[in-house]
Structure formats: C-alpha cells, structure tokens
Design a protein around this motif. Structure first.
Motif, PDB file in Angstrom:
ATOM      1  N   ILE A  37      35.375  34.043  40.358  1.00  0.00           N
ATOM      2  CA  ILE A  37      36.369  34.311  41.391  1.00  0.00           C
ATOM      3  C   ILE A  37      36.211  33.209  42.433  1.00  0.00           C
ATOM      4  CG2 ILE A  37      36.571  36.796  41.068  1.00  0.00           C
ATOM      5  CD1 ILE A  37      34.651  37.147  43.454  1.00  0.00           C
ATOM      6  N   ALA A  38      37.317  32.866  43.094  1.00  0.00           N
ATOM      7  CA  ALA A  38      37.313  31.780  44.083  1.00  0.00           C
ATOM      8  C   ALA A  38      37.964  32.280  45.367  1.00  0.00           C
ATOM      9  CB  ALA A  38      38.059  30.563  43.545  1.00  0.00           C
ATOM     10  N   PRO A  39      37.178  32.868  46.277  1.00  0.00           N
ATOM     11  CA  PRO A  39      37.728  33.293  47.569  1.00  0.00           C
ATOM     12  C   PRO A  39      37.682  32.155  48.580  1.00  0.00           C
ATOM     13  CG  PRO A  39      35.463  34.053  47.365  1.00  0.00           C
ATOM     14  CD  PRO A  39      35.766  33.265  46.111  1.00  0.00           C
ATOM     15  N   GLY A  40      38.582  32.167  49.558  1.00  0.00           N
ATOM     16  CA  GLY A  40      38.517  31.135  50.588  1.00  0.00           C
ATOM     17  C   GLY A  40      39.800  31.008  51.377  1.00  0.00           C
ATOM     18  N   ARG A  41      39.746  30.105  52.362  1.00  0.00           N
ATOM     19  CA  ARG A  41      40.907  29.834  53.213  1.00  0.00           C
ATOM     20  C   ARG A  41      41.896  28.930  52.498  1.00  0.00           C
ATOM     21  NH1 ARG A  41      36.599  28.999  56.948  1.00  0.00           N
ATOM     22  NH2 ARG A  41      36.510  30.589  58.579  1.00  0.00           N
ATOM     23  N   VAL A  42      43.169  29.208  52.715  1.00  0.00           N
ATOM     24  CA  VAL A  42      44.242  28.354  52.194  1.00  0.00           C
ATOM     25  C   VAL A  42      45.272  28.162  53.304  1.00  0.00           C
ATOM     26  CG1 VAL A  42      43.891  29.030  49.799  1.00  0.00           C
ATOM     27  CG2 VAL A  42      45.450  30.338  51.222  1.00  0.00           C
ATOM     28  N   TYR A  43      46.155  27.159  53.137  1.00  0.00           N
ATOM     29  CA  TYR A  43      47.030  26.750  54.233  1.00  0.00           C
ATOM     30  C   TYR A  43      48.453  26.515  53.722  1.00  0.00           C
ATOM     31  CZ  TYR A  43      42.414  25.763  56.150  1.00  0.00           C
ATOM     32  OH  TYR A  43      41.110  25.864  56.544  1.00  0.00           O
ATOM     33  N   ARG A  44      49.410  27.118  54.423  1.00  0.00           N
ATOM     34  CA  ARG A  44      50.826  26.877  54.135  1.00  0.00           C
ATOM     35  C   ARG A  44      51.608  26.941  55.438  1.00  0.00           C
ATOM     36  NH1 ARG A  44      51.457  30.777  48.774  1.00  0.00           N
ATOM     37  NH2 ARG A  44      49.769  29.795  47.585  1.00  0.00           N
ATOM     38  N   ALA A  45      52.694  26.198  55.512  1.00  0.00           N
ATOM     39  CA  ALA A  45      53.468  26.096  56.745  1.00  0.00           C
ATOM     40  C   ALA A  45      54.379  27.308  56.892  1.00  0.00           C
ATOM     41  CB  ALA A  45      54.277  24.806  56.756  1.00  0.00           C
ATOM     42  N   ASP A  46      53.824  28.403  57.402  1.00  0.00           N
ATOM     43  CA  ASP A  46      54.585  29.640  57.573  1.00  0.00           C
ATOM     44  C   ASP A  46      53.921  30.462  58.661  1.00  0.00           C
ATOM     45  OD1 ASP A  46      56.574  31.439  57.183  1.00  0.00           O
ATOM     46  OD2 ASP A  46      56.107  31.888  55.090  1.00  0.00           O
ATOM     47  N   TYR A  47      54.714  31.171  59.483  1.00  0.00           N
ATOM     48  CA  TYR A  47      54.129  31.960  60.564  1.00  0.00           C
ATOM     49  C   TYR A  47      55.086  33.075  60.988  1.00  0.00           C
ATOM     50  CZ  TYR A  47      51.661  33.121  64.882  1.00  0.00           C
ATOM     51  OH  TYR A  47      50.973  33.790  65.864  1.00  0.00           O
ATOM     52  N   ASP A  48      54.698  34.321  60.729  1.00  0.00           N
ATOM     53  CA  ASP A  48      55.419  35.493  61.230  1.00  0.00           C
ATOM     54  C   ASP A  48      54.471  36.681  61.148  1.00  0.00           C
ATOM     55  OD1 ASP A  48      55.452  36.479  58.573  1.00  0.00           O
ATOM     56  OD2 ASP A  48      57.347  35.471  58.168  1.00  0.00           O
ATOM     57  N   GLN A  49      55.026  37.915  61.185  1.00  0.00           N
ATOM     58  CA  GLN A  49      54.191  39.108  61.236  1.00  0.00           C
ATOM     59  C   GLN A  49      53.322  39.267  59.993  1.00  0.00           C
ATOM     60  OE1 GLN A  49      56.338  42.673  62.136  1.00  0.00           O
ATOM     61  NE2 GLN A  49      54.545  43.993  62.096  1.00  0.00           N
ATOM     62  N   THR A  50      53.775  38.751  58.873  1.00  0.00           N
ATOM     63  CA  THR A  50      53.016  38.908  57.625  1.00  0.00           C
ATOM     64  C   THR A  50      52.582  37.574  57.026  1.00  0.00           C
ATOM     65  OG1 THR A  50      55.100  39.000  56.381  1.00  0.00           O
ATOM     66  CG2 THR A  50      54.132  41.099  57.051  1.00  0.00           C
TER      67      THR A  50
ATOM     68  N   MET B 281      47.266  29.627  58.206  1.00  0.00           N
ATOM     69  CA  MET B 281      45.993  29.713  57.493  1.00  0.00           C
ATOM     70  C   MET B 281      45.754  31.164  57.122  1.00  0.00           C
ATOM     71  SD  MET B 281      42.575  30.673  57.629  1.00  0.00           S
ATOM     72  CE  MET B 281      42.097  30.817  59.341  1.00  0.00           C
ATOM     73  N   PHE B 282      45.450  31.422  55.863  1.00  0.00           N
ATOM     74  CA  PHE B 282      45.157  32.785  55.441  1.00  0.00           C
ATOM     75  C   PHE B 282      44.096  32.729  54.354  1.00  0.00           C
ATOM     76  CE2 PHE B 282      48.722  31.125  53.115  1.00  0.00           C
ATOM     77  CZ  PHE B 282      48.581  31.556  51.813  1.00  0.00           C
ATOM     78  N   HIS B 283      43.772  33.869  53.784  1.00  0.00           N
ATOM     79  CA  HIS B 283      42.660  33.950  52.834  1.00  0.00           C
ATOM     80  C   HIS B 283      43.165  34.486  51.499  1.00  0.00           C
ATOM     81  CE1 HIS B 283      40.866  34.074  56.843  1.00  0.00           C
ATOM     82  NE2 HIS B 283      39.816  33.492  56.300  1.00  0.00           N
ATOM     83  N   GLN B 284      42.648  33.908  50.437  1.00  0.00           N
ATOM     84  CA  GLN B 284      43.101  34.242  49.091  1.00  0.00           C
ATOM     85  C   GLN B 284      41.893  34.342  48.172  1.00  0.00           C
ATOM     86  OE1 GLN B 284      45.301  31.181  46.725  1.00  0.00           O
ATOM     87  NE2 GLN B 284      47.054  32.532  47.008  1.00  0.00           N
ATOM     88  N   ILE B 285      42.023  35.152  47.157  1.00  0.00           N
ATOM     89  CA  ILE B 285      40.995  35.188  46.123  1.00  0.00           C
ATOM     90  C   ILE B 285      41.682  35.046  44.772  1.00  0.00           C
ATOM     91  CG2 ILE B 285      41.005  37.716  46.002  1.00  0.00           C
ATOM     92  CD1 ILE B 285      37.941  37.429  45.352  1.00  0.00           C
ATOM     93  N   GLU B 286      41.163  34.150  43.954  1.00  0.00           N
ATOM     94  CA  GLU B 286      41.701  33.955  42.616  1.00  0.00           C
ATOM     95  C   GLU B 286      40.592  34.192  41.603  1.00  0.00           C
ATOM     96  OE1 GLU B 286      43.881  30.400  41.994  1.00  0.00           O
ATOM     97  OE2 GLU B 286      44.883  30.475  43.940  1.00  0.00           O
ATOM     98  N   GLY B 287      40.985  34.703  40.458  1.00  0.00           N
ATOM     99  CA  GLY B 287      40.027  34.957  39.396  1.00  0.00           C
ATOM    100  C   GLY B 287      40.389  34.163  38.148  1.00  0.00           C
ATOM    101  N   LEU B 288      39.365  33.806  37.388  1.00  0.00           N
ATOM    102  CA  LEU B 288      39.568  33.036  36.158  1.00  0.00           C
ATOM    103  C   LEU B 288      38.567  33.508  35.117  1.00  0.00           C
ATOM    104  CD1 LEU B 288      40.783  30.463  34.672  1.00  0.00           C
ATOM    105  CD2 LEU B 288      38.769  29.259  35.575  1.00  0.00           C
ATOM    106  N   ALA B 289      39.062  33.775  33.925  1.00  0.00           N
ATOM    107  CA  ALA B 289      38.185  34.122  32.805  1.00  0.00           C
ATOM    108  C   ALA B 289      38.666  33.374  31.570  1.00  0.00           C
ATOM    109  CB  ALA B 289      38.199  35.626  32.553  1.00  0.00           C
ATOM    110  N   ILE B 290      37.797  32.538  30.993  1.00  0.00           N
ATOM    111  CA  ILE B 290      38.123  31.737  29.811  1.00  0.00           C
ATOM    112  C   ILE B 290      37.127  32.062  28.705  1.00  0.00           C
ATOM    113  CG2 ILE B 290      38.419  29.418  28.878  1.00  0.00           C
ATOM    114  CD1 ILE B 290      40.461  30.062  30.991  1.00  0.00           C
ATOM    115  N   ASP B 291      37.659  32.423  27.536  1.00  0.00           N
ATOM    116  CA  ASP B 291      36.828  32.676  26.357  1.00  0.00           C
ATOM    117  C   ASP B 291      37.713  32.514  25.129  1.00  0.00           C
ATOM    118  OD1 ASP B 291      34.663  33.472  24.713  1.00  0.00           O
ATOM    119  OD2 ASP B 291      33.902  34.726  26.344  1.00  0.00           O
ATOM    120  N   ARG B 292      37.206  32.906  23.975  1.00  0.00           N
ATOM    121  CA  ARG B 292      37.971  32.676  22.750  1.00  0.00           C
ATOM    122  C   ARG B 292      38.987  33.778  22.457  1.00  0.00           C
ATOM    123  NH1 ARG B 292      32.984  30.238  21.384  1.00  0.00           N
ATOM    124  NH2 ARG B 292      33.268  28.115  20.572  1.00  0.00           N
ATOM    125  N   ASP B 293      38.701  34.999  22.886  1.00  0.00           N
ATOM    126  CA  ASP B 293      39.556  36.128  22.480  1.00  0.00           C
ATOM    127  C   ASP B 293      40.145  36.882  23.664  1.00  0.00           C
ATOM    128  OD1 ASP B 293      38.968  35.670  19.740  1.00  0.00           O
ATOM    129  OD2 ASP B 293      37.033  36.662  20.018  1.00  0.00           O
TER     130      ASP B 293
END
Length: 357
Positions: free
Chosen positions: A192-205, A209-221
């Motif tokens: 999993i890769a949690p951390g700060r990310v950045y996009r040019a957007d600003y309102d109530q939601t 700068m905000f925080h995101q978590i991404e997951g990755l699983a690589i195998d044969r099956d």
C-alpha cells in the motif's frame, strides 16, 4: 595631573546613569576634552619634557578609560538587577495542568488503514512527493494529451529556460510509488502507498493538497475476485461492521484494464451514514487490473505476472467515519477542532485491540 586624575575618578564614581557617564567621557577624553588638550601640548615641549610627560598622559588616559568602562559595567549590572526584581517569578507556584497531545484524524485513519492491510500481508511503501512526469504520467500509461497533464490540474515545478531535463510535478497520486516499488522489488509484490498528493482544486470537499492510499498486488493468479474480497474485508474492518457489500461500476483509467469505480452499500438515516445496510451506494474510489503496459514500464513481464491496484481518499474516509463535514477544517490548525476530533497519542490502532477508541 594628580589633581586631574582625582577629579575625574571621583566624578565617574558618582555618575548615576550612562548619559552622565558619556558626558564625562567627552569632557575628559573626547576630542576637546581636558586630557586630550593636554596631550596636544606635547608638541610645544622639548624632547626631554615629552619623554617624561608623554607616558604620564597616556597612563592617565588609559586609567580614565578603564574607570569609565568599569562604571558602565557596574551601571548595567545594577539595571539588570532591578529588572530581575521586577520580573521575578515564584517557581514554587503550581504548574499549569499538562495537556496530552492529540493525534490528527488524518494520521489516525492512515494508521487504521495500515493496520488493516498489514493483516492481509501488505507492506507500506513510500516515495518522493516531487517526481518527474515519467513516473507520474508516462509510466502509468497516461498519454501526453490527457487532461490530467494540463497545468490547470497539475502543479508543475519551475524550469529555467533551456533546461531540457524531464519536467517535475507535485505528484497527483501515489501511483509513482507503485512504479518505483516494482522497479526495485519486481514481482510478486503486495504494497500500500499512503501519502500526500496535490491537485489544483479547492472547495468544501477538495483541497490542493490531500491524502490518498493506493494498493497494489502482483502475482501469477490474481483476479478481480481477489480485489473485490480485499476491498470488502477492508471496508468491514475500517467501518467496524460485520459486512460491507462492494459494487464495481465499469469505468476507465489509463493504468488499469479492466477498470471500475468502487461503491460501498450504505444508508442515510437522519443524515447519518451507515455502512453495510440500506439501498444506497457510496462512491469510494477507483480500481482495476494493472494495465500490461504499466507492468512492462516497471520491468515486470506482463506475460508472466498480473495483479490489481486500487486508490482511496484518506481524507474522505476520515470524514465519512468520524462525521467531519468540511475537508478544509483538516488544514486550519485549529486546536479546538483537534481536541474535538483528535485521538489519544497513546492508543495504537490494531484489529485485535480496536481501531478507534
């Protein structure tokens, strides 16, 4: 000269402040002071007289300067003593009640998510927040004409004229961490890769700068079924309910194929969100099977390996779980808000001991 010496030594000793002391200095050894005028008379004397009077006058001048410096130091010490008396503090008074620090909801939710995925065998991976556009876009199969690469959506770092190095950006997602991890570790991999990310957007939601978590699983099956199970287990554990149904809606992302939007079954009762029941669906993020080109760009053979990836917003999950209405409040540095929504610094979230107490 003895009379002159005694006169100024007494006057310096009686000086009551630095202003009076400075006046005495000018009067005695200033350009037109008495001792300075005496020294000018040396030119009118014979060589034998100068040999006698010169050393005496220099010694007198040095003695007066030393007396002035000593008196100035004495006055400064006296002033400091008076100041200390006025600013005196009784250290025996009772101390202020000690307040324990609070854990920010973002940090708390990040630890909760990490604890859940650790139980599933995922390691935590990190990477730079400023990365070149190869890792942020090209390696992820995002073409040059994609809207996400426009300057109105992405923060590009300044480049000097004539600089032909690849442009650098504030990362727009934590997906570059996946690329770097596959380059370094290869396959199989589960992170999993949690951390700060950045996009040019600003309102109530949305915030720049905000925080995101991404997951990755690589195998044969690995398949989409594994992905769905993984997200269902995560949602149930995170929202601390028995079961959460996950729905996939077909979508498109350049870095996954097939791609899907993630929805959690929920209900809204009296304005309160309840996960795992009801007839409504809550959009949670995106996912899919990693695109073969992304694997190839990361040095992983797509003919031998396959896997899934997903992305979730940590800030949004924190808002949903703990009833926080405005995303912007996360970054206002308001201690009252933190005392209300914060968590004890001594309670480490675990699946066995409870995520949030």
């Amino acid at each position: 000269m003895d009379d002159l010496r005694d006169k100024y030594i007494q006057l310096i000793s009686d000086a009551g402040d630095e202003a009076a002391l400075e006046a005495l200095r000018v009067q005695a050894v200033g350009k037109k002071g008495e001792i300075s005028l005496k020294m000018r008379e040396l030119g009118k004397m014979t060589a034998e007289e100068r040999q006698v009077m010169g050393p005496k006058l220099n010694a007198l001048k040095d003695e007066i300067n030393s007396a002035l410096a000593a008196r100035k130091a004495s006055l400064a010490d006296a002033a400091l003593e008076e100041r200390l008396k006025g600013e005196w503090l009784d250290v025996t008074l009772p101390a202020r009640p000690r307040r324990a620090g609070m854990i920010h909801p973002i940090s708390q939710v990040r630890e909760e998510i990490s604890a859940i995925f650790a139980e599933m065998g995922f390691a935590v991976a990190e990477g730079p927040q400023i990365d070149n556009d190869w890792y942020n876009f090209d390696a992820l199969n995002i073409p040059g004409h994609h809207p996400a690469r426009a300057e109105m959506d992405t923060f590009y770092m300044h480049r000097d004229e004539g600089d032909d190095r690849p442009p650098h950006v504030l990362r727009t997602h934590t997906s570059p961490v996946q690329i770097r991890s596959m380059e370094k570790q290869g396959a199989p991999i589960r992170i999993i890769a949690p951390g700060r990310v950045y996009r040019a957007d600003y309102d109530q939601t949305h915030t720049p700068m905000f925080h995101q978590i991404e997951g990755l699983a690589i195998d044969r099956d690995i398949s989409m079924a594994n992905l769905k199970w993984c997200l269902e287990e995560f949602a149930a554990a995170f929202f601390e309910v028995d079961e959460v149904e996950v729905r996939f809606r077909a979508s498109h992302f350049p870095f996954t194929e097939p791609s899907a939007e993630i929805d959690f079954r929920c209900s809204w009762v009296g304005g309160q969100l309840r996960l795992g029941e009801g007839d409504d669906w809550l959009e949670a993020g995106g996912c899919g099977m990693v695109h073969p080109k992304v694997l190839q760009n990361s040095g992983v053979d797509p003919e031998e390996w396959q896997g899934f990836a997903f992305g979730l917003g940590i800030d949004r999950l924190a808002m949903l779980k703990y009833g926080i209405p405005d995303l912007r409040a996360f970054f206002d540095s308001d201690l009252r808000w933190l005392r209300h929504y914060g968590f004890s610094a001594l309670e480490q979230p675990t699946l066995h001991g409870g995520l949030s107490r």
